[in-house]
Design a protein around this motif. Structure first.
Motif, PDB file in Angstrom:
ATOM      1  N   GLU A   1       0.861  -1.175   0.000  1.00  0.00           N
ATOM      2  CA  GLU A   1       0.000   0.000   0.000  1.00  0.00           C
ATOM      3  C   GLU A   1       0.901   1.230   0.000  1.00  0.00           C
ATOM      4  O   GLU A   1       1.688   1.430   0.926  1.00  0.00           O
ATOM      5  CB  GLU A   1      -0.905   0.002   1.230  1.00  0.00           C
ATOM      6  CG  GLU A   1      -1.828   1.199   1.311  1.00  0.00           C
ATOM      7  CD  GLU A   1      -2.616   1.248   2.609  1.00  0.00           C
ATOM      8  OE1 GLU A   1      -3.601   2.021   2.676  1.00  0.00           O
ATOM      9  OE2 GLU A   1      -2.248   0.526   3.563  1.00  0.00           O
ATOM     10  N   ARG A   2       0.811   2.034  -1.050  1.00  0.00           N
ATOM     11  CA  ARG A   2       1.688   3.191  -1.169  1.00  0.00           C
ATOM     12  C   ARG A   2       1.250   4.309  -0.223  1.00  0.00           C
ATOM     13  O   ARG A   2       0.164   4.283   0.346  1.00  0.00           O
ATOM     14  CB  ARG A   2       1.692   3.689  -2.616  1.00  0.00           C
ATOM     15  CG  ARG A   2       2.084   2.614  -3.609  1.00  0.00           C
ATOM     16  CD  ARG A   2       2.480   3.123  -4.970  1.00  0.00           C
ATOM     17  NE  ARG A   2       1.846   4.349  -5.401  1.00  0.00           N
ATOM     18  CZ  ARG A   2       2.231   5.040  -6.478  1.00  0.00           C
ATOM     19  NH1 ARG A   2       3.248   4.599  -7.225  1.00  0.00           N
ATOM     20  NH2 ARG A   2       1.623   6.139  -6.834  1.00  0.00           N
TER      21      ARG A   2
ATOM     22  N   ASP B   1       0.326   7.201  -1.009  1.00  0.00           N
ATOM     23  CA  ASP B   1      -0.843   7.897  -1.544  1.00  0.00           C
ATOM     24  C   ASP B   1      -2.113   7.055  -1.435  1.00  0.00           C
ATOM     25  O   ASP B   1      -3.171   7.463  -1.931  1.00  0.00           O
ATOM     26  CB  ASP B   1      -0.604   8.318  -2.996  1.00  0.00           C
ATOM     27  CG  ASP B   1      -0.321   7.134  -3.918  1.00  0.00           C
ATOM     28  OD1 ASP B   1      -0.440   5.970  -3.475  1.00  0.00           O
ATOM     29  OD2 ASP B   1       0.036   7.361  -5.099  1.00  0.00           O
TER      30      ASP B   1
ATOM     31  N   LYS C   1      -2.747   4.223  -2.861  1.00  0.00           N
ATOM     32  CA  LYS C   1      -2.936   3.309  -3.985  1.00  0.00           C
ATOM     33  C   LYS C   1      -2.256   1.969  -3.703  1.00  0.00           C
ATOM     34  O   LYS C   1      -1.265   1.903  -2.965  1.00  0.00           O
ATOM     35  CB  LYS C   1      -2.384   3.929  -5.268  1.00  0.00           C
ATOM     36  CG  LYS C   1      -3.129   5.184  -5.714  1.00  0.00           C
ATOM     37  CD  LYS C   1      -2.581   5.726  -7.025  1.00  0.00           C
ATOM     38  CE  LYS C   1      -3.356   6.969  -7.461  1.00  0.00           C
ATOM     39  NZ  LYS C   1      -2.861   7.499  -8.766  1.00  0.00           N
TER      40      LYS C   1
ATOM     41  N   LEU D   1      -1.751  -0.274 -10.731  1.00  0.00           N
ATOM     42  CA  LEU D   1      -2.072   0.558  -9.578  1.00  0.00           C
ATOM     43  C   LEU D   1      -3.586   0.568  -9.408  1.00  0.00           C
ATOM     44  O   LEU D   1      -4.323   0.873 -10.354  1.00  0.00           O
ATOM     45  CB  LEU D   1      -1.578   1.994  -9.764  1.00  0.00           C
ATOM     46  CG  LEU D   1      -0.110   2.299  -9.475  1.00  0.00           C
ATOM     47  CD1 LEU D   1       0.162   3.784  -9.695  1.00  0.00           C
ATOM     48  CD2 LEU D   1       0.283   1.888  -8.066  1.00  0.00           C
ATOM     49  N   ALA D   2      -4.052   0.214  -8.209  1.00  0.00           N
ATOM     50  CA  ALA D   2      -5.464   0.317  -7.882  1.00  0.00           C
ATOM     51  C   ALA D   2      -5.670   1.585  -7.074  1.00  0.00           C
ATOM     52  O   ALA D   2      -5.049   1.769  -6.017  1.00  0.00           O
ATOM     53  CB  ALA D   2      -5.926  -0.901  -7.090  1.00  0.00           C
ATOM     54  N   ASP D   3      -6.517   2.497  -7.564  1.00  0.00           N
ATOM     55  CA  ASP D   3      -6.750   3.757  -6.870  1.00  0.00           C
ATOM     56  C   ASP D   3      -7.296   3.531  -5.462  1.00  0.00           C
ATOM     57  O   ASP D   3      -7.010   4.293  -4.540  1.00  0.00           O
ATOM     58  CB  ASP D   3      -7.735   4.628  -7.656  1.00  0.00           C
ATOM     59  CG  ASP D   3      -7.145   5.109  -8.973  1.00  0.00           C
ATOM     60  OD1 ASP D   3      -5.899   5.119  -9.086  1.00  0.00           O
ATOM     61  OD2 ASP D   3      -7.918   5.456  -9.880  1.00  0.00           O
ATOM     62  N   SER D   4      -8.106   2.487  -5.308  1.00  0.00           N
ATOM     63  CA  SER D   4      -8.684   2.114  -4.023  1.00  0.00           C
ATOM     64  C   SER D   4      -9.216   0.705  -4.157  1.00  0.00           C
ATOM     65  O   SER D   4      -9.125   0.083  -5.226  1.00  0.00           O
ATOM     66  CB  SER D   4      -9.808   3.085  -3.627  1.00  0.00           C
ATOM     67  OG  SER D   4     -10.878   2.989  -4.556  1.00  0.00           O
TER      68      SER D   4
ATOM     69  N   ASN E   1     -10.501   2.445  -9.742  1.00  0.00           N
ATOM     70  CA  ASN E   1      -9.955   2.070 -11.046  1.00  0.00           C
ATOM     71  C   ASN E   1      -8.613   1.347 -10.892  1.00  0.00           C
ATOM     72  O   ASN E   1      -7.791   1.716 -10.049  1.00  0.00           O
ATOM     73  CB  ASN E   1      -9.768   3.331 -11.899  1.00  0.00           C
ATOM     74  CG  ASN E   1      -9.205   3.016 -13.268  1.00  0.00           C
ATOM     75  OD1 ASN E   1      -9.803   2.276 -14.035  1.00  0.00           O
ATOM     76  ND2 ASN E   1      -8.044   3.579 -13.570  1.00  0.00           N
ATOM     77  N   ILE E   2      -8.383   0.339 -11.714  1.00  0.00           N
ATOM     78  CA  ILE E   2      -7.093  -0.338 -11.794  1.00  0.00           C
ATOM     79  C   ILE E   2      -6.465   0.002 -13.141  1.00  0.00           C
ATOM     80  O   ILE E   2      -7.068  -0.247 -14.188  1.00  0.00           O
ATOM     81  CB  ILE E   2      -7.230  -1.867 -11.646  1.00  0.00           C
ATOM     82  CG1 ILE E   2      -7.801  -2.221 -10.274  1.00  0.00           C
ATOM     83  CG2 ILE E   2      -5.882  -2.543 -11.837  1.00  0.00           C
ATOM     84  CD1 ILE E   2      -8.027  -3.714 -10.067  1.00  0.00           C
TER      85      ILE E   2
ATOM     86  N   GLU F   1       8.147   4.502  -4.446  1.00  0.00           N
ATOM     87  CA  GLU F   1       6.813   3.898  -4.493  1.00  0.00           C
ATOM     88  C   GLU F   1       6.625   2.911  -5.645  1.00  0.00           C
ATOM     89  O   GLU F   1       5.534   2.748  -6.176  1.00  0.00           O
ATOM     90  CB  GLU F   1       5.727   4.977  -4.573  1.00  0.00           C
ATOM     91  CG  GLU F   1       5.734   5.966  -3.410  1.00  0.00           C
ATOM     92  CD  GLU F   1       5.207   5.330  -2.122  1.00  0.00           C
ATOM     93  OE1 GLU F   1       5.936   4.506  -1.543  1.00  0.00           O
ATOM     94  OE2 GLU F   1       4.085   5.651  -1.733  1.00  0.00           O
TER      95      GLU F   1
END
Length: 453
Positions: free
Chosen positions: A262-263, A265, A267, A290-293, A297-298, A364
């Protein structure tokens, strides 16, 4: 109340520079037990390993390692018959049995191997375990998810695969587990609505997010299909009681996606391996996302600095360290190295294909650099006829699991190959599970030094 699980004590582990006083009994706690943490100043030479499993009438695959707040180290793994060498462990064939077992350590060295299945005696196969540590109500427990039922079968059966859960029973030192409980089929409605009815727990993809959410990755495909068609995030916001399918995306001939970290930010950094079609020697680039949440969106993500991958699974984690006189936060990646050259004492060159390697990123996951592709000195010995290397780093790797422990040391379990495995019907070629615990300072030659998680 479940019957007490019988345990088999096995003393396979060595700690460089220490004697046999570290061997312990599972029936009484000595001062050394559960007190294995080291201060940063004590970590400079920490670097040891041992072959854990890999001989006999079974194959041992898909390790998943966990470290509990009360200082137990566990790894879960699947056990199959020697006649079942496929990369995918559960395919709906009842004649090809796959079960999940656990190994437990109180001192981060010696392990107790449970002789009864995680999840109890089930008529169905379960495999590819994912372990989560859950500190619910200050009562540390380990939650295990595993695939069952049709798994990744390519049959035309309309019955969806199942994913099952087993939980360690309190005050049993992780030796007793609840019976397998299948997750509700309605959880998978976002996939079933699109005709995807085959699911597979991606090996060792569990992560606990900063807000306590448990999250992992599952691969999915349609009945009759040969390969994974995409992956989805599976997560729980209530300590593993209820689960939900979140964001999902399709593959381009990949599989085994897992959440690396988990970065900062928020993501989720995700890596997937190319589908090797059961070729352990195939090499290719990882696919990054990268998954925004959890529900967002992935998108695809481009990284730099990594060599070709061995098409097995990866493992990752976050760590804080000192480097070049500065304190830095980093993401580490247990990966592989394509072809590492070594030369024996007779001057004969040897190429090790796909050995384990550790990489590090300070931005990251955008750029990576290698820490090492040799975890231990390649020490030759005289077999009587020739000098050979018997070090574990002289073996190929495939699937692996890694956890940064609370003291900043790192524990891993890897499938390492090029072994001939003895069985009741002769010898077969395959993997052994190799356990390692080391410090960044030791394997980097002092370049990096742990400073805190």
């Amino acid at each position: 109340m479940m019957k007490k699980i019988s345990v088999l004590i096995m003393s396979a582990f060595l700690l460089f520079g220490c004697g046999t006083d570290l061997f312990y009994s599972s029936f009484r706690i000595r001062n050394i037990d559960l007190q294995w943490m080291l201060s940063p100043s004590e970590q400079g030479s920490l670097n040891y390993k041992s072959t854990v499993l890999g001989t006999g009438d079974f194959r041992f695959n898909s390790p998943s390692i966990a470290a509990t707040p009360d200082n137990y180290i566990l790894f879960l793994y699947e056990r199959r018959g020697n006649d079942y060498p496929d990369i995918i462990g559960v395919n709906g064939d009842s004649s090809k049995r796959t079960d999940v077992y656990a190994a437990i350590s109180k001192n981060a060295e010696n392990f107790i191997y449970l002789t009864q299945l995680v999840g109890g005696s089930s008529l169905k196969s379960h495999g590819s375990p994912i372990a989560f540590v859950n500190n619910k109500n200050n009562n540390s427990e380990v939650i295990v998810l595993a695939v069952g039922g049709n798994g990744f079968a390519d049959s035309q059966d309309d019955t969806p695969s199942v994913i099952s859960k087993s939980v360690s029973i309190p005050k049993t030192e992780y030796t007793e587990w609840t019976a397998w409980e299948d997750l509700n089929t309605n959880i998978f409605k976002p996939l079933l609505d699109d005709k995807y009815n085959r699911f597979y727990t991606s090996p060792d993809s569990g992560i606990t997010l900063r807000n306590g959410t448990l999250a992992c990755i599952i691969d999915y495909k349609k009945k009759g299909g040969n390969n994974a068609e995409g992956f989805a995030i599976l997560y729980s916001t209530d300590n593993g009681t209820n689960w939900k399918i979140g964001a999902k995306t399709t593959y381009q001939n990949h599989r085994f996606a897992k959440i690396i970290a988990e970065r900062k930010d928020g993501k989720l950094l995700i890596a997937a391996a190319e589908n090797s079609d059961n070729d352990y020697n195939k090499q290719a680039d990882l696919a990054w996302f990268l998954a925004d949440s959890l529900e967002g969106n992935i998108s695809s993500f481009t990284v730099n600095g990594l060599p070709l991958h061995n098409c097995g699974s990866t493992a990752g984690g976050k760590i804080k360290l000192a480097a070049d006189g500065y304190s830095k936060e980093a993401i580490i990646l247990l990966h592989s190295y394509p072809n590492r050259a070594t030369t024996n004492v007779n001057g004969v060159d040897n190429i090790v294909k796909n050995p384990n390697a550790l990489y590090i990123s300070f931005n990251e996951g955008q750029n990576w650099e290698i820490v090492t592709n040799i975890f231990y000195p390649l020490t030759p010995h005289d077999s009587g006829k020739w000098y050979i290397y018997d070090d574990y780093d002289n073996m190929t790797s495939f699937r692996q699991s890694m956890r940064v422990l609370k003291d900043g040391t790192i524990a891993t379990v890897s499938e390492n190959g090029d072994y001939y495995i003895a069985s009741s019907v002769g010898y077969s070629y395959g993997f052994k599970l190799v356990y390692r615990r080391f410090s960044l300072e030791a394997i980097s030659g002092g370049k990096y030094r742990y400073e805190g998680l």
